[in-house]
Design an enzyme around this catalytic site. Sequence first.
Site, PDB file in Angstrom:
ATOM      1  N   ALA A  10       0.739  -1.441  -0.058  1.00 20.37           N
ATOM      2  CA  ALA A  10       0.067  -0.040   0.061  1.00 20.37           C
ATOM      3  C   ALA A  10       0.699   1.230   0.012  1.00 20.37           C
ATOM      4  O   ALA A  10       0.307   2.417  -0.039  1.00 20.37           O
ATOM      5  CB  ALA A  10      -1.068  -0.017   1.181  1.00 20.37           C
ATOM      6  N   SER A 141      -4.565 -10.986 -11.925  1.00 24.11           N
ATOM      7  CA  SER A 141      -4.044 -10.120 -13.465  1.00 24.11           C
ATOM      8  C   SER A 141      -4.414 -10.894 -14.616  1.00 24.11           C
ATOM      9  O   SER A 141      -4.422 -12.180 -14.434  1.00 24.11           O
ATOM     10  CB  SER A 141      -2.580 -10.039 -13.183  1.00 24.11           C
ATOM     11  OG  SER A 141      -1.913  -9.423 -14.368  1.00 24.11           O
ATOM     12  N   TYR A 168       6.363 -13.133 -13.888  1.00 24.69           N
ATOM     13  CA  TYR A 168       4.966 -12.359 -13.050  1.00 24.69           C
ATOM     14  C   TYR A 168       3.919 -13.133 -13.612  1.00 24.69           C
ATOM     15  O   TYR A 168       3.062 -13.068 -12.517  1.00 24.69           O
ATOM     16  CB  TYR A 168       4.942 -10.949 -13.770  1.00 24.69           C
ATOM     17  CG  TYR A 168       3.888 -10.008 -13.562  1.00 24.69           C
ATOM     18  CD1 TYR A 168       3.409  -9.763 -12.234  1.00 24.69           C
ATOM     19  CD2 TYR A 168       2.907  -9.761 -14.452  1.00 24.69           C
ATOM     20  CE1 TYR A 168       2.262  -9.100 -11.867  1.00 24.69           C
ATOM     21  CE2 TYR A 168       1.867  -9.008 -14.026  1.00 24.69           C
ATOM     22  CZ  TYR A 168       1.616  -8.367 -12.725  1.00 24.69           C
ATOM     23  OH  TYR A 168       0.501  -7.831 -12.456  1.00 24.69           O
TER      24      TYR A 168
END
Length: 316
Positions: A10, A141, A168
């Site tokens: 964050a 994703s 990734y």
Amino acid sequence: MQGAVLVTGATGGIGYFVAEQLAERGHRVLVAARNPAKAQTARATLRRHVPGADVEIVHLDLADLRTVGAAATRLAAAEPLAALVANAAVVSYGVRPAPPRLTADGLELHLGTAHLGHFALLAHLRPALERWGTRVVHVGSLSHRLPLGRDPWGAASDPRREPSLVSYGRSKLAVTLFGMELARRFAAGATAATSVLAHPGTAVDVLTPERDGIPASQPTDIGAFSRMLTRGMHGKDGGAKILVHAATAPEVRNGDVWGPSGRGQLSGGPVRLRPPSLRHADRLTGGLMRTSEELTGRWAALPGGPDAGGGDGVMG
């Protein structure tokens, strides 16, 4: 839904805007971060943009399993969590083979951060999450669709030279499979805790409002052609809205998948999606869970699986 929400990753990017939007809704926000200076900056920025925001910093380095265990112990003894947004990840789009990067435990960094660190955190917190009825949001994703071969998880402990985009994509496939598996296990255990998947679409810095002290991770001074390519995308704040909806909306249910409503799921408001249909999902999930338990320690085993009898659920 009100109450405290823990957000990993964050201190920048989408995670920062998730924290800001949660604070705007009146939630107490726990900013989980490994870098104290960045965490302090993020908290100060949040309070400037959301006067009166209730923000606490939690030291957590998902790429170091020792700090994960320590943070989980503190969190389990603290206030109940209404939601936990497992957002942190190493985002890379390199297409040329490159040497692997490693966590403090010698594991491949992308998989170690986005999945294994969160796996260990959630496994350790599981009794508390079930007691509190926490909603866990796994941030997926579109890159989880990349082809990765029959044995993608061997790269966790035996990392190879490969394009970082592949690393990734592997980490996001793991996040996707684990999110669905945790939902199944929560349902089997008849617990009030829930597990949902959400993906933010394609969120780019050039479309993101500036925040002092929160640097962009992508170029923002781009030419006309690059700007044309961003049509149909949205900013990090837009991507954050999907995750905040998944974390807080009353209509969200265990096992849900949420993403943007726009064309190609690149941008738009939150909409419920069909769960991804993945080839060999059972085999891949079984291998992922075994690998995760082995690499994080048997103490992190999550009950409810076919081989769950060997774990005692406590840290040793």
